[in-house]
Design a protein around this motif. Structure first.
Motif, PDB file in Angstrom:
ATOM      1  N   SER A 407      21.536 -41.343   3.584  1.00  0.00           N
ATOM      2  CA  SER A 407      21.814 -42.826   3.326  1.00  0.00           C
ATOM      3  C   SER A 407      23.211 -43.424   3.849  1.00  0.00           C
ATOM      4  O   SER A 407      23.276 -43.986   4.811  1.00  0.00           O
ATOM      5  CB  SER A 407      21.421 -42.863   1.697  1.00  0.00           C
ATOM      6  N   ASN A 408      24.166 -43.226   2.833  1.00  0.00           N
ATOM      7  CA  ASN A 408      25.455 -43.714   3.144  1.00  0.00           C
ATOM      8  C   ASN A 408      25.936 -43.395   4.341  1.00  0.00           C
ATOM      9  O   ASN A 408      26.259 -42.137   4.657  1.00  0.00           O
ATOM     10  CB  ASN A 408      26.339 -43.232   1.814  1.00  0.00           C
ATOM     11  N   ILE A 409      26.278 -44.224   5.169  1.00  0.00           N
ATOM     12  CA  ILE A 409      26.683 -43.761   6.556  1.00  0.00           C
ATOM     13  C   ILE A 409      27.920 -43.949   6.836  1.00  0.00           C
ATOM     14  O   ILE A 409      28.732 -45.067   6.142  1.00  0.00           O
ATOM     15  CB  ILE A 409      25.871 -44.445   7.652  1.00  0.00           C
ATOM     16  N   HIS A 410      28.994 -43.191   7.505  1.00  0.00           N
ATOM     17  CA  HIS A 410      30.397 -43.173   7.673  1.00  0.00           C
ATOM     18  C   HIS A 410      30.636 -44.089   9.064  1.00  0.00           C
ATOM     19  O   HIS A 410      29.975 -43.663  10.003  1.00  0.00           O
ATOM     20  CB  HIS A 410      31.079 -41.944   7.743  1.00  0.00           C
ATOM     21  N   LEU A 411      31.542 -45.007   9.058  1.00  0.00           N
ATOM     22  CA  LEU A 411      31.599 -46.040  10.239  1.00  0.00           C
ATOM     23  C   LEU A 411      33.009 -45.699  10.921  1.00  0.00           C
ATOM     24  O   LEU A 411      34.154 -45.879  10.282  1.00  0.00           O
ATOM     25  CB  LEU A 411      31.282 -47.406   9.857  1.00  0.00           C
ATOM     26  N   GLY A 412      32.949 -45.655  12.156  1.00  0.00           N
ATOM     27  CA  GLY A 412      34.023 -45.703  13.053  1.00  0.00           C
ATOM     28  C   GLY A 412      34.293 -46.652  14.209  1.00  0.00           C
ATOM     29  O   GLY A 412      33.208 -47.012  14.696  1.00  0.00           O
ATOM     30  N   ALA A 413      35.413 -47.093  14.107  1.00  0.00           N
ATOM     31  CA  ALA A 413      35.655 -48.013  15.425  1.00  0.00           C
ATOM     32  C   ALA A 413      36.417 -47.062  16.534  1.00  0.00           C
ATOM     33  O   ALA A 413      36.959 -46.113  16.262  1.00  0.00           O
ATOM     34  CB  ALA A 413      36.638 -49.074  14.762  1.00  0.00           C
ATOM     35  N   ARG A 414      36.169 -47.677  17.743  1.00  0.00           N
ATOM     36  CA  ARG A 414      36.743 -46.864  18.949  1.00  0.00           C
ATOM     37  C   ARG A 414      38.379 -46.894  19.028  1.00  0.00           C
ATOM     38  O   ARG A 414      38.737 -47.984  18.443  1.00  0.00           O
ATOM     39  CB  ARG A 414      36.048 -47.475  20.111  1.00  0.00           C
ATOM     40  N   ASP A 415      38.973 -45.838  19.445  1.00  0.00           N
ATOM     41  CA  ASP A 415      40.160 -45.482  19.422  1.00  0.00           C
ATOM     42  C   ASP A 415      40.498 -46.092  20.898  1.00  0.00           C
ATOM     43  O   ASP A 415      39.876 -45.496  21.767  1.00  0.00           O
ATOM     44  CB  ASP A 415      40.776 -44.237  19.474  1.00  0.00           C
ATOM     45  N   ALA A 437      14.163 -43.273   6.574  1.00  0.00           N
ATOM     46  CA  ALA A 437      13.418 -42.487   7.055  1.00  0.00           C
ATOM     47  C   ALA A 437      13.874 -42.068   8.607  1.00  0.00           C
ATOM     48  O   ALA A 437      13.808 -40.629   8.927  1.00  0.00           O
ATOM     49  CB  ALA A 437      11.834 -42.628   7.200  1.00  0.00           C
ATOM     50  N   TRP A 438      13.957 -43.058   9.407  1.00  0.00           N
ATOM     51  CA  TRP A 438      14.625 -42.806  10.894  1.00  0.00           C
ATOM     52  C   TRP A 438      15.901 -42.100  10.876  1.00  0.00           C
ATOM     53  O   TRP A 438      16.073 -41.331  11.609  1.00  0.00           O
ATOM     54  CB  TRP A 438      14.735 -44.269  11.444  1.00  0.00           C
ATOM     55  N   GLN A 439      16.628 -42.521   9.864  1.00  0.00           N
ATOM     56  CA  GLN A 439      18.026 -41.680  10.043  1.00  0.00           C
ATOM     57  C   GLN A 439      17.920 -40.241   9.453  1.00  0.00           C
ATOM     58  O   GLN A 439      18.415 -39.338  10.142  1.00  0.00           O
ATOM     59  CB  GLN A 439      18.899 -42.411   8.705  1.00  0.00           C
ATOM     60  N   THR A 440      17.094 -39.944   8.851  1.00  0.00           N
ATOM     61  CA  THR A 440      16.718 -38.776   8.147  1.00  0.00           C
ATOM     62  C   THR A 440      16.383 -37.679   9.398  1.00  0.00           C
ATOM     63  O   THR A 440      16.353 -36.683   9.295  1.00  0.00           O
ATOM     64  CB  THR A 440      16.055 -38.760   6.854  1.00  0.00           C
ATOM     65  N   ARG A 441      15.402 -38.409  10.096  1.00  0.00           N
ATOM     66  CA  ARG A 441      14.815 -37.675  11.214  1.00  0.00           C
ATOM     67  C   ARG A 441      15.519 -37.716  12.527  1.00  0.00           C
ATOM     68  O   ARG A 441      15.691 -36.536  13.248  1.00  0.00           O
ATOM     69  CB  ARG A 441      13.424 -38.464  11.700  1.00  0.00           C
ATOM     70  N   THR A 442      16.461 -38.612  12.624  1.00  0.00           N
ATOM     71  CA  THR A 442      17.483 -38.658  13.996  1.00  0.00           C
ATOM     72  C   THR A 442      18.631 -37.958  13.605  1.00  0.00           C
ATOM     73  O   THR A 442      19.089 -37.174  14.757  1.00  0.00           O
ATOM     74  CB  THR A 442      17.517 -40.007  14.197  1.00  0.00           C
ATOM     75  N   PHE A 443      19.385 -38.067  12.657  1.00  0.00           N
ATOM     76  CA  PHE A 443      20.686 -37.548  12.437  1.00  0.00           C
ATOM     77  C   PHE A 443      20.920 -36.034  12.847  1.00  0.00           C
ATOM     78  O   PHE A 443      21.944 -35.738  13.417  1.00  0.00           O
ATOM     79  CB  PHE A 443      21.120 -38.086  11.086  1.00  0.00           C
ATOM     80  N   PRO A 444      19.814 -35.089  12.246  1.00  0.00           N
ATOM     81  CA  PRO A 444      20.294 -33.890  12.578  1.00  0.00           C
ATOM     82  C   PRO A 444      20.464 -33.419  14.105  1.00  0.00           C
ATOM     83  O   PRO A 444      20.942 -32.600  14.068  1.00  0.00           O
ATOM     84  CB  PRO A 444      18.963 -33.149  11.892  1.00  0.00           C
ATOM     85  N   ALA A 445      19.732 -34.224  14.756  1.00  0.00           N
ATOM     86  CA  ALA A 445      19.818 -33.728  16.370  1.00  0.00           C
ATOM     87  C   ALA A 445      21.389 -34.110  16.842  1.00  0.00           C
ATOM     88  O   ALA A 445      21.734 -33.632  17.860  1.00  0.00           O
ATOM     89  CB  ALA A 445      18.882 -34.583  16.885  1.00  0.00           C
ATOM     90  N   HIS A 446      22.188 -34.959  15.935  1.00  0.00           N
ATOM     91  CA  HIS A 446      23.460 -35.255  16.486  1.00  0.00           C
ATOM     92  C   HIS A 446      24.433 -34.901  15.600  1.00  0.00           C
ATOM     93  O   HIS A 446      25.682 -35.287  15.713  1.00  0.00           O
ATOM     94  CB  HIS A 446      23.361 -36.823  16.266  1.00  0.00           C
ATOM     95  N   GLU A 456      28.142 -34.248   9.271  1.00  0.00           N
ATOM     96  CA  GLU A 456      29.185 -35.104  10.240  1.00  0.00           C
ATOM     97  C   GLU A 456      28.466 -35.100  11.482  1.00  0.00           C
ATOM     98  O   GLU A 456      27.949 -34.017  12.001  1.00  0.00           O
ATOM     99  CB  GLU A 456      30.145 -33.889  10.102  1.00  0.00           C
ATOM    100  N   LEU A 457      28.549 -36.209  11.918  1.00  0.00           N
ATOM    101  CA  LEU A 457      27.834 -36.286  13.360  1.00  0.00           C
ATOM    102  C   LEU A 457      28.731 -36.450  14.458  1.00  0.00           C
ATOM    103  O   LEU A 457      30.015 -37.013  14.249  1.00  0.00           O
ATOM    104  CB  LEU A 457      27.031 -37.637  13.380  1.00  0.00           C
ATOM    105  N   GLU A 458      28.026 -36.341  15.917  1.00  0.00           N
ATOM    106  CA  GLU A 458      28.635 -36.451  16.874  1.00  0.00           C
ATOM    107  C   GLU A 458      28.926 -38.000  17.087  1.00  0.00           C
ATOM    108  O   GLU A 458      27.972 -38.663  16.730  1.00  0.00           O
ATOM    109  CB  GLU A 458      27.988 -35.795  18.195  1.00  0.00           C
ATOM    110  N   PRO A 459      30.192 -38.510  17.565  1.00  0.00           N
ATOM    111  CA  PRO A 459      30.045 -40.005  17.798  1.00  0.00           C
ATOM    112  C   PRO A 459      29.311 -40.565  18.771  1.00  0.00           C
ATOM    113  O   PRO A 459      29.915 -40.711  20.158  1.00  0.00           O
ATOM    114  CB  PRO A 459      31.679 -39.923  17.820  1.00  0.00           C
ATOM    115  N   GLU A 460      28.015 -40.693  18.669  1.00  0.00           N
ATOM    116  CA  GLU A 460      27.098 -41.008  19.743  1.00  0.00           C
ATOM    117  C   GLU A 460      26.195 -42.244  19.509  1.00  0.00           C
ATOM    118  O   GLU A 460      25.911 -43.149  20.245  1.00  0.00           O
ATOM    119  CB  GLU A 460      26.143 -39.990  20.040  1.00  0.00           C
ATOM    120  N   LEU A 461      25.971 -42.592  18.297  1.00  0.00           N
ATOM    121  CA  LEU A 461      25.220 -43.466  17.908  1.00  0.00           C
ATOM    122  C   LEU A 461      25.743 -44.762  17.334  1.00  0.00           C
ATOM    123  O   LEU A 461      26.768 -44.742  16.764  1.00  0.00           O
ATOM    124  CB  LEU A 461      24.226 -43.143  16.735  1.00  0.00           C
TER     125      LEU A 461
END
Length: 512
Positions: A407-415, A437-446, A456-461
């Motif tokens: 649910s709660n997503i962490h947001l980053g701005a480009r350096d 539901a989409w986030q829960t399915r998709t995020f593990p691959a990243h 913790e996600l790779e900065p891709e999405l």
């Protein structure tokens, strides 16, 4: 040149946050490379493969993990040749041949080289050297002005080719790079404007104010009967948009390079959901939903019938576009807007755009040339609500009715200096059950790492966030935080390198 030398340069780049030091390390590696090695070295140190996708996924990389070599022996030329062979492997049995090629390459690599190659091929090489830093390094290594390198890059569209030209032929070779019909140009981008009044005050009365659509950016090239279409990221989608091809093919010209947006409209002429438009752009360029028809709206022309217009002021380009589209009254292709409006007329354009279901307006300076690939002040987008395109850095497991979902997503701005994205906030607002539901399915691959609290996600999405502004905050490393952020939608048409940078967030600080 040995691959080990490139790996050492990559480590030096990753070890510093100084943009100047990064560029100096890359420039030293480029000077040490032979002429045929400059292109691959420049691309690798930007985390790119000159070959593009080579057909190797993480499963193949995980399986092809032989013991490391004891001493470095791989050359840049040998690695580049293997990557080219990987990219060209197709047909029956291609997966096994790719795995064998990869295993042979990794077996000849030291442990450090293996880690570098796996991250490079897997698209995970992030050492803090984005394209802009590498272009500065190319200019320094070649002893040429940086603007000439950047211009050649934007017109050629390839970092490896630009680096080879600069170090091989200097300014003369770079100056010879011109706009070519059939080769896409990096699109000019708009900066966020705080308000319509502020944009008009900044740019003055010599502007055009145009609708800002909730669509997909397109660049269309025509050469005789041949018409080709590219997206914002310069991915060709010609085969998936035949209706756009036919509209441009019917125009009264022989050659043209056109810039615009496209979107799906409902029967009342109002925009359909952004996802409906994006359903027409499959990953292989084929239409995923041919039942959704796209309408083009053109707002610029960079070339017309043998004349390059990219360096002409926008007023000249708009005159050329108006002449080209003059006979198209029944199904207009021109983006709606008004040139040199009074403040009242500009406000009316904004009201008209919002009333038609669009996002807002773009205010453009009429004296500005087309700054390919740049997000400058000459174009400013104005929306009634502030929006930013940010990178998702992580996601927390929900609780209550959101238990079991990310649910709660962490947001980053480009350096802007090429480092890791700078965290500027979190949000769980604006998320539907479908999106959760989409986030829960998709995020593990990243996922970069898994924690008890979430991923913790790779900065891709890239996600588009609406917000009420920004505030100073010692909580985050950039010293700034989002106010009342909520999710609007994810942006599959954008890469992390096209997200808004931390300076765009700081520009929203109240009173700044």
């Amino acid at each position: 040149m040995l691959l080990a030398d490139v790996v050492a340069a990559s480590a030096a780049v990753a070890a510093t946050r100084s943009r100047t030091a990064k560029a100096q390390a890359i420039a030293a590696a480029l000077r040490a490379a032979d002429p045929g090695e400059v292109g691959p070295v420049a691309a690798w140190l930007a985390g790119e493969l000159p070959q593009g996708r080579v057909g190797v996924g993480w499963r193949t990389l995980a399986r092809a993990a032989p013991p490391a070599a004891g001493a470095p022996s791989l050359t840049v030329a040998a690695v580049d040749a293997t990557l080219t062979a990987l990219a060209g492997t197709a047909g029956s049995g291609s997966a096994a041949r790719r795995e064998a090629l990869l295993a042979e390459l990794l077996a000849a690599a030291t442990a450090d080289e293996q880690r570098f190659l796996v991250r490079l091929v897997g698209g995970e090489l992030r050492q803090g050297a984005l394209e802009g830093v590498v272009l500065d390094a190319v200019a320094a290594a070649a002893g040429v002005p940086a603007p000439g390198v950047r211009r050649a890059m934007m017109l050629a569209g390839r970092l490896d080719e630009t680096a080879a030209l600069a170090l091989g032929g200097g300014q003369e070779a770079l100056s010879a790079v011109t706009l070519r019909v059939g080769r896409p140009v990096r699109p000019m981008l708009a900066s966020p404007g705080s308000s319509l009044d502020a944009a008009l005050a900044d740019l003055g009365p010599d502007v055009t104010v145009e609708h800002k659509l909730d669509g997909a950016r397109i660049q269309v090239h025509r050469d005789g009967h041949d018409v080709r279409v590219w997206t914002r990221t310069l991915r060709e989608v010609t085969g998936g948009v035949p209706e756009l091809v036919e509209r441009v093919r019917a125009l009264p010209c022989r050659t043209a390079v056109l810039d615009g947006e496209t979107l799906a409209l409902d029967d009342d002429g109002r925009p359909r959901a952004f996802q409906d438009t994006m359903s027409r752009f499959g990953s292989d360029g084929a239409a995923e939903d041919a039942a959704v028809l796209l309408s083009p709206f053109l707002f610029d022309v960079l070339h017309l019938d043998g004349r390059d217009l990219i360096d002409e002021p926008l007023s000249v380009r708009l005159d050329a576009l108006a002449g080209l589209l003059a006979g198209d009254e029944h199904a207009p292709l021109r983006m709606p807007g008004v040139r040199r409006p009074t403040p009242e007329q500009a406000a009316a354009v904004l009201d008209e755009a919002l009333g038609a279901g669009h996002e807002g307006v773009v205010v453009k300076a009429l004296d500005a040339p087309y700054a390919a690939g740049r997000r400058g002040r000459a174009w400013q987008k104005v929306k009634p609500v502030h929006t930013l395109d940010l990178v998702v850095l992580g996601a927390e497991w929900g609780y209550g009715r959101r238990t079991g979902t990310l649910s709660n997503i962490h947001l980053g701005a480009r350096d802007p200096d090429g480092g890791e994205p700078v965290m500027v906030g979190k949000t769980f607002k604006g998320m539907t059950d479908e999106l959760l539901a989409w986030q829960t399915r998709t995020f593990p691959a990243h996922a970069r790492a898994e924690h008890p609290w979430g991923l913790e996600l790779e900065p891709e999405l890239v996600v588009e966030i609406a917000l009420d502004g920004a505030q100073r905050s010692p909580r985050y490393p950039g010293g700034v935080a989002l106010r009342f952020a909520r999710v609007l939608r994810y942006r599959p048409d954008k890469t992390a390198g096209q997200a808004d940078d931390v300076e765009a967030v700081r520009a929203l600080l109240a009173g700044d």
